[in-house]
Design a protein around this motif. Structure first.
Motif, short mmCIF file in Angstrom:
data_model
loop_
_atom_site.label_atom_id
_atom_site.label_comp_id
_atom_site.label_asym_id
_atom_site.label_seq_id
_atom_site.Cartn_x
_atom_site.Cartn_y
_atom_site.Cartn_z
N LEU A 4 0.87 -1.17 0.00
CA LEU A 4 0.00 0.00 0.00
C LEU A 4 0.91 1.22 0.00
O LEU A 4 1.73 1.37 0.90
CB LEU A 4 -0.90 0.02 1.25
CG LEU A 4 -1.81 -1.18 1.47
CD1 LEU A 4 -2.53 -1.06 2.81
CD2 LEU A 4 -2.81 -1.31 0.34
N VAL A 5 0.75 2.08 -0.99
CA VAL A 5 1.64 3.24 -1.14
C VAL A 5 0.82 4.51 -1.00
O VAL A 5 -0.03 4.80 -1.85
CB VAL A 5 2.36 3.22 -2.50
CG1 VAL A 5 3.29 4.42 -2.61
CG2 VAL A 5 3.15 1.91 -2.66
N GLU A 6 1.09 5.26 0.07
CA GLU A 6 0.37 6.51 0.32
C GLU A 6 1.14 7.69 -0.24
O GLU A 6 2.37 7.68 -0.30
CB GLU A 6 0.15 6.72 1.82
CG GLU A 6 -0.65 5.64 2.49
CD GLU A 6 0.09 5.01 3.64
OE1 GLU A 6 -0.56 4.53 4.57
OE2 GLU A 6 1.34 4.99 3.60
N LEU A 18 -6.42 18.96 1.56
CA LEU A 18 -5.44 18.03 1.04
C LEU A 18 -6.17 16.79 0.54
O LEU A 18 -7.24 16.46 1.05
CB LEU A 18 -4.43 17.60 2.11
CG LEU A 18 -3.35 18.59 2.54
CD1 LEU A 18 -2.58 18.04 3.74
CD2 LEU A 18 -2.39 18.89 1.40
N ARG A 19 -5.55 16.09 -0.41
CA ARG A 19 -6.09 14.81 -0.85
C ARG A 19 -5.01 13.75 -0.72
O ARG A 19 -3.94 13.87 -1.34
CB ARG A 19 -6.60 14.86 -2.29
CG ARG A 19 -7.34 13.57 -2.68
CD ARG A 19 -7.92 13.60 -4.08
NE ARG A 19 -6.90 13.40 -5.10
CZ ARG A 19 -7.18 13.04 -6.35
NH1 ARG A 19 -8.44 12.81 -6.71
NH2 ARG A 19 -6.20 12.88 -7.23
N LEU A 20 -5.30 12.74 0.06
CA LEU A 20 -4.39 11.62 0.22
C LEU A 20 -4.76 10.52 -0.76
O LEU A 20 -5.94 10.30 -1.06
CB LEU A 20 -4.45 11.06 1.64
CG LEU A 20 -4.20 12.05 2.78
CD1 LEU A 20 -4.24 11.32 4.11
CD2 LEU A 20 -2.91 12.79 2.60
N SER A 21 -3.74 9.82 -1.26
CA SER A 21 -3.94 8.70 -2.18
C SER A 21 -3.28 7.46 -1.61
O SER A 21 -2.23 7.54 -0.97
CB SER A 21 -3.34 9.02 -3.55
OG SER A 21 -3.93 10.16 -4.12
N CYS A 22 -3.90 6.33 -1.88
CA CYS A 22 -3.35 5.04 -1.47
C CYS A 22 -3.44 4.10 -2.67
O CYS A 22 -4.53 3.69 -3.06
CB CYS A 22 -4.11 4.47 -0.29
SG CYS A 22 -3.62 2.79 0.18
#
Length: 119
Positions: A4-6, A18-22
């Motif tokens: 899993l890469v954040e 903010l927008r976080l991605s996984c």
């Protein structure tokens, strides 16, 4: 081992977004309930938002109306859109994948991404 890469963390002023991605694999995304957790210094890790394989979402009371979790199966990615950020949202945010395989539950974590909100 599940990867899993954040990404997407950073520093922002109070009221900002903010927008976080996984990112993960298509297989993991298709069979897992996905969630975002956060942990501030001195605090336990707690769930912020969850989205099931069927698309049902749930949120911690502290972020309801401000945060939105979504999943894009075409991009193998789960997002956490964070609006109206507050200093108390400052924490390390972790992506989580939980799935049942052969009657056993498996949980995987990303490496975490720092979110800092200044007043």
């Amino acid at each position: 081992q599940v990867l899993l890469v954040e990404s997407g963390g950073g520093s922002v002023q109070s009221g900002g977004s903010l927008r976080l991605s996984c990112g993960t694999s298509a297989l993991i995304l298709s069979i897992s309930d996905m969630a975002w957790y956060r942990q501030a210094p001195g605090n336990e890790r707690g769930m912020v938002a969850q989205i099931t394989t069927g698309g049902t979402t749930s949120y911690a009371d502290s972020v309801k109306g401000r945060f939105t979790i979504s999943r894009d199966n075409a991009k193998n990615t789960v997002y956490l859109q964070m609006n109206s950020l507050k200093p108390e949202d400052t924490a390390v945010y972790y992506c989580n994948a939980r799935r049942l395989m052969f009657g056993k539950e498996y949980t995987s974590w990303g490496q975490g991404t720092q979110v800092t909100v200044s007043s």
